[in-house]
Motif scaffolding. Structure first.
Motif, PDB file in Angstrom:
ATOM      1  N   GLN A  67      56.963   4.911 -12.430  1.00  0.00           N
ATOM      2  CA  GLN A  67      56.001   4.768 -12.968  1.00  0.00           C
ATOM      3  C   GLN A  67      55.026   5.748 -12.832  1.00  0.00           C
ATOM      4  OE1 GLN A  67      57.557   3.029 -10.994  1.00  0.00           O
ATOM      5  NE2 GLN A  67      58.038   0.735 -11.914  1.00  0.00           N
ATOM      6  N   THR A  68      55.206   6.889 -11.707  1.00  0.00           N
ATOM      7  CA  THR A  68      54.031   7.778 -11.305  1.00  0.00           C
ATOM      8  C   THR A  68      52.827   7.348 -11.172  1.00  0.00           C
ATOM      9  OG1 THR A  68      53.732   8.546 -14.044  1.00  0.00           O
ATOM     10  CG2 THR A  68      55.488   9.479 -12.661  1.00  0.00           C
ATOM     11  N   PRO A  69      52.774   6.159 -10.246  1.00  0.00           N
ATOM     12  CA  PRO A  69      51.378   5.661  -9.887  1.00  0.00           C
ATOM     13  C   PRO A  69      50.436   6.536  -9.421  1.00  0.00           C
ATOM     14  CG  PRO A  69      52.834   5.134  -8.261  1.00  0.00           C
ATOM     15  CD  PRO A  69      53.807   5.655  -9.337  1.00  0.00           C
ATOM     16  N   SER A  70      49.296   6.531  -9.676  1.00  0.00           N
ATOM     17  CA  SER A  70      48.242   7.532  -8.989  1.00  0.00           C
ATOM     18  C   SER A  70      47.921   7.168  -7.501  1.00  0.00           C
ATOM     19  CB  SER A  70      46.895   6.985  -9.947  1.00  0.00           C
ATOM     20  OG  SER A  70      46.936   7.437 -11.169  1.00  0.00           O
ATOM     21  N   GLU A  71      47.430   7.936  -6.923  1.00  0.00           N
ATOM     22  CA  GLU A  71      46.975   7.684  -5.396  1.00  0.00           C
ATOM     23  C   GLU A  71      48.254   7.129  -4.586  1.00  0.00           C
ATOM     24  OE1 GLU A  71      43.491   5.313  -5.898  1.00  0.00           O
ATOM     25  OE2 GLU A  71      42.404   7.399  -6.392  1.00  0.00           O
ATOM     26  N   ARG A  72      49.293   7.625  -4.962  1.00  0.00           N
ATOM     27  CA  ARG A  72      50.704   6.942  -4.076  1.00  0.00           C
ATOM     28  C   ARG A  72      51.372   8.246  -3.957  1.00  0.00           C
ATOM     29  NH1 ARG A  72      50.676   1.226  -5.707  1.00  0.00           N
ATOM     30  NH2 ARG A  72      48.605   0.554  -4.587  1.00  0.00           N
ATOM     31  N   PRO A  73      52.184   8.382  -2.879  1.00  0.00           N
ATOM     32  CA  PRO A  73      53.190   9.625  -2.799  1.00  0.00           C
ATOM     33  C   PRO A  73      54.281   9.406  -3.704  1.00  0.00           C
ATOM     34  CG  PRO A  73      52.610   8.452  -0.636  1.00  0.00           C
ATOM     35  CD  PRO A  73      52.086   7.611  -1.686  1.00  0.00           C
ATOM     36  N   LEU A  74      54.728  10.439  -4.367  1.00  0.00           N
ATOM     37  CA  LEU A  74      55.730  10.457  -5.486  1.00  0.00           C
ATOM     38  C   LEU A  74      56.721  11.580  -4.906  1.00  0.00           C
ATOM     39  CD1 LEU A  74      53.460  10.852  -8.533  1.00  0.00           C
ATOM     40  CD2 LEU A  74      54.512   8.662  -7.592  1.00  0.00           C
ATOM     41  N   GLN A  75      57.855  11.285  -5.120  1.00  0.00           N
ATOM     42  CA  GLN A  75      59.015  12.047  -4.935  1.00  0.00           C
ATOM     43  C   GLN A  75      59.432  13.055  -6.007  1.00  0.00           C
ATOM     44  OE1 GLN A  75      59.811  12.823  -1.603  1.00  0.00           O
ATOM     45  NE2 GLN A  75      58.182  11.281  -1.473  1.00  0.00           N
ATOM     46  N   LEU A  76      59.184  14.298  -6.278  1.00  0.00           N
ATOM     47  CA  LEU A  76      59.351  15.306  -7.162  1.00  0.00           C
ATOM     48  C   LEU A  76      60.833  15.993  -6.871  1.00  0.00           C
ATOM     49  CD1 LEU A  76      56.887  17.281  -9.093  1.00  0.00           C
ATOM     50  CD2 LEU A  76      58.729  18.422  -8.107  1.00  0.00           C
ATOM     51  N   SER A  77      61.716  15.992  -7.960  1.00  0.00           N
ATOM     52  CA  SER A  77      62.871  16.634  -7.761  1.00  0.00           C
ATOM     53  C   SER A  77      63.147  17.766  -8.709  1.00  0.00           C
ATOM     54  CB  SER A  77      64.186  15.819  -7.734  1.00  0.00           C
ATOM     55  OG  SER A  77      64.131  14.914  -6.662  1.00  0.00           O
ATOM     56  N   ILE A  78      63.577  18.948  -8.831  1.00  0.00           N
ATOM     57  CA  ILE A  78      63.736  19.913  -9.588  1.00  0.00           C
ATOM     58  C   ILE A  78      65.443  20.270  -9.611  1.00  0.00           C
ATOM     59  CG2 ILE A  78      63.424  22.253 -10.384  1.00  0.00           C
ATOM     60  CD1 ILE A  78      60.840  20.963 -10.747  1.00  0.00           C
ATOM     61  N   GLN A  79      66.075  20.377 -10.490  1.00  0.00           N
ATOM     62  CA  GLN A  79      67.340  20.553 -10.565  1.00  0.00           C
ATOM     63  C   GLN A  79      67.546  21.665 -11.564  1.00  0.00           C
ATOM     64  OE1 GLN A  79      70.312  17.389 -11.098  1.00  0.00           O
ATOM     65  NE2 GLN A  79      72.028  18.895 -10.801  1.00  0.00           N
ATOM     66  N   THR A  80      68.176  22.879 -11.273  1.00  0.00           N
ATOM     67  CA  THR A  80      68.529  24.035 -12.367  1.00  0.00           C
ATOM     68  C   THR A  80      69.866  24.251 -12.495  1.00  0.00           C
ATOM     69  OG1 THR A  80      68.368  25.454 -10.373  1.00  0.00           O
ATOM     70  CG2 THR A  80      66.119  24.931 -11.300  1.00  0.00           C
ATOM     71  N   SER A  81      70.067  24.661 -13.903  1.00  0.00           N
ATOM     72  CA  SER A  81      71.360  25.104 -14.458  1.00  0.00           C
ATOM     73  C   SER A  81      72.053  26.073 -13.287  1.00  0.00           C
ATOM     74  CB  SER A  81      71.530  25.266 -15.424  1.00  0.00           C
ATOM     75  OG  SER A  81      70.656  26.220 -16.081  1.00  0.00           O
ATOM     76  N   GLN A  82      71.437  27.137 -12.853  1.00  0.00           N
ATOM     77  CA  GLN A  82      71.608  28.106 -12.183  1.00  0.00           C
ATOM     78  C   GLN A  82      70.805  28.340 -10.973  1.00  0.00           C
ATOM     79  OE1 GLN A  82      71.960  32.095 -14.107  1.00  0.00           O
ATOM     80  NE2 GLN A  82      70.395  30.911 -15.878  1.00  0.00           N
ATOM     81  N   PRO A  83      71.122  29.339  -9.976  1.00  0.00           N
ATOM     82  CA  PRO A  83      70.185  29.352  -8.723  1.00  0.00           C
ATOM     83  C   PRO A  83      69.110  30.222  -9.365  1.00  0.00           C
ATOM     84  CG  PRO A  83      72.353  29.942  -8.062  1.00  0.00           C
ATOM     85  CD  PRO A  83      72.582  29.522  -9.616  1.00  0.00           C
ATOM     86  N   LEU A  84      68.133  29.946  -8.907  1.00  0.00           N
ATOM     87  CA  LEU A  84      66.552  30.867  -9.232  1.00  0.00           C
ATOM     88  C   LEU A  84      65.876  31.086  -8.017  1.00  0.00           C
ATOM     89  CD1 LEU A  84      65.446  28.310 -12.098  1.00  0.00           C
ATOM     90  CD2 LEU A  84      66.633  30.365 -12.374  1.00  0.00           C
ATOM     91  N   SER A  85      65.112  32.182  -8.038  1.00  0.00           N
ATOM     92  CA  SER A  85      64.174  32.683  -6.939  1.00  0.00           C
ATOM     93  C   SER A  85      62.873  32.187  -7.281  1.00  0.00           C
ATOM     94  CB  SER A  85      64.372  34.037  -6.624  1.00  0.00           C
ATOM     95  OG  SER A  85      64.021  34.840  -7.830  1.00  0.00           O
ATOM     96  N   ASN A  86      62.048  32.030  -6.200  1.00  0.00           N
ATOM     97  CA  ASN A  86      60.697  31.671  -6.097  1.00  0.00           C
ATOM     98  C   ASN A  86      60.067  30.664  -7.046  1.00  0.00           C
ATOM     99  OD1 ASN A  86      58.189  32.463  -5.135  1.00  0.00           O
ATOM    100  ND2 ASN A  86      57.613  34.010  -6.530  1.00  0.00           N
ATOM    101  N   ILE A  87      60.754  29.655  -6.965  1.00  0.00           N
ATOM    102  CA  ILE A  87      60.547  28.466  -7.619  1.00  0.00           C
ATOM    103  C   ILE A  87      59.077  27.757  -6.860  1.00  0.00           C
ATOM    104  CG2 ILE A  87      61.277  26.006  -8.224  1.00  0.00           C
ATOM    105  CD1 ILE A  87      64.125  27.008  -8.220  1.00  0.00           C
ATOM    106  N   LYS A  88      58.376  27.693  -7.952  1.00  0.00           N
ATOM    107  CA  LYS A  88      56.865  26.897  -7.653  1.00  0.00           C
ATOM    108  C   LYS A  88      56.703  25.831  -8.763  1.00  0.00           C
ATOM    109  CE  LYS A  88      55.098  31.355  -5.846  1.00  0.00           C
ATOM    110  NZ  LYS A  88      54.177  32.279  -6.040  1.00  0.00           N
ATOM    111  N   VAL A  89      56.041  24.731  -7.974  1.00  0.00           N
ATOM    112  CA  VAL A  89      55.534  23.498  -8.694  1.00  0.00           C
ATOM    113  C   VAL A  89      54.045  23.595  -8.782  1.00  0.00           C
ATOM    114  CG1 VAL A  89      55.652  21.315  -9.570  1.00  0.00           C
ATOM    115  CG2 VAL A  89      57.631  22.554  -9.134  1.00  0.00           C
ATOM    116  N   LYS A  90      53.173  23.469  -9.428  1.00  0.00           N
ATOM    117  CA  LYS A  90      51.715  22.994  -9.607  1.00  0.00           C
ATOM    118  C   LYS A  90      51.575  21.892 -10.587  1.00  0.00           C
ATOM    119  CE  LYS A  90      49.744  26.493 -12.429  1.00  0.00           C
ATOM    120  NZ  LYS A  90      48.956  27.631 -12.562  1.00  0.00           N
ATOM    121  N   VAL A  91      50.749  21.017 -10.217  1.00  0.00           N
ATOM    122  CA  VAL A  91      50.395  19.820 -11.247  1.00  0.00           C
ATOM    123  C   VAL A  91      48.874  19.830 -11.750  1.00  0.00           C
ATOM    124  CG1 VAL A  91      50.350  17.439 -11.416  1.00  0.00           C
ATOM    125  CG2 VAL A  91      52.323  18.172 -10.312  1.00  0.00           C
ATOM    126  N   GLN A  92      48.600  19.639 -13.028  1.00  0.00           N
ATOM    127  CA  GLN A  92      47.173  19.532 -13.390  1.00  0.00           C
ATOM    128  C   GLN A  92      47.130  18.698 -14.398  1.00  0.00           C
ATOM    129  OE1 GLN A  92      47.168  23.819 -13.826  1.00  0.00           O
ATOM    130  NE2 GLN A  92      47.881  23.753 -15.940  1.00  0.00           N
TER     131      GLN A  92
END
Length: 154
Positions: A67-92
């Motif tokens: 439900q992605t509730p506001s003002e609560r901790p959310l667990q974010l997972s990224i899965q890729t089809s191959q190994p990558l370098s320098n993975i970054k995530v920002k939310v806006q």
């Protein structure tokens, strides 16, 4: 005499700035909330991971709780089809500026990363966030966006 006016001017300026910030997430039109349909192009984590392909790499994003509730901790997972370098995530905010929230990722294995995210709420009751994922492949930086609704009713 000018010294007495500076606090008043500063107070007025701060009030205007705060008012502008608070009104920034108000709906742009006065339409009833019931008439607003959820955009089907948004990620629906209840159905499972959201996937994007860039440069022949599939990236899957999962956020729990779905439900992605506001003002609560959310667990974010990224899965890729191959190994990558320098993975970054920002939310806006997708449609309005709500700040930029960097997500600190922990590498689980060569294709899986996890992080925790908390974002604020918006009084409009319809806030779309964008998770911007960047990575390097063969020395070239790539980006993709995952848009999702905060406080998703399902």
């Amino acid at each position: 005499m000018q010294v007495a006016h500076k606090p008043a001017v500063l107070c007025l300026a701060c009030s205007i700035l705060l008012g502008t910030f608070l009104l920034g997430c108000e709906p742009s039109q006065h339409e009833p909330q019931a008439s607003r349909a959820v955009d089907p192009s948004l990620c629906n984590f209840k159905s499972g991971p959201c996937a994007q392909s860039v440069a022949d790499v599939e990236i899957q994003l999962t956020i729990t709780p779905w439900q992605t509730p506001s003002e609560r901790p959310l667990q974010l997972s990224i899965q890729t089809s191959q190994p990558l370098s320098n993975i970054k995530v920002k939310v806006q905010g997708r449609d309005m500026f709500m700040g930029v929230i960097p997500v600190k990722l922990t590498q689980i294995d060569e294709n899986n990363h996890k992080g925790t995210l908390i974002y604020g709420s918006c009084s409009s009751n319809y806030m779309v966030w964008s998770a911007v994922v960047s990575y390097e492949l063969d020395g070239i930086e790539h980006f993709t966006n995952f848009d999702f609704l905060a406080d998703n009713p399902g």
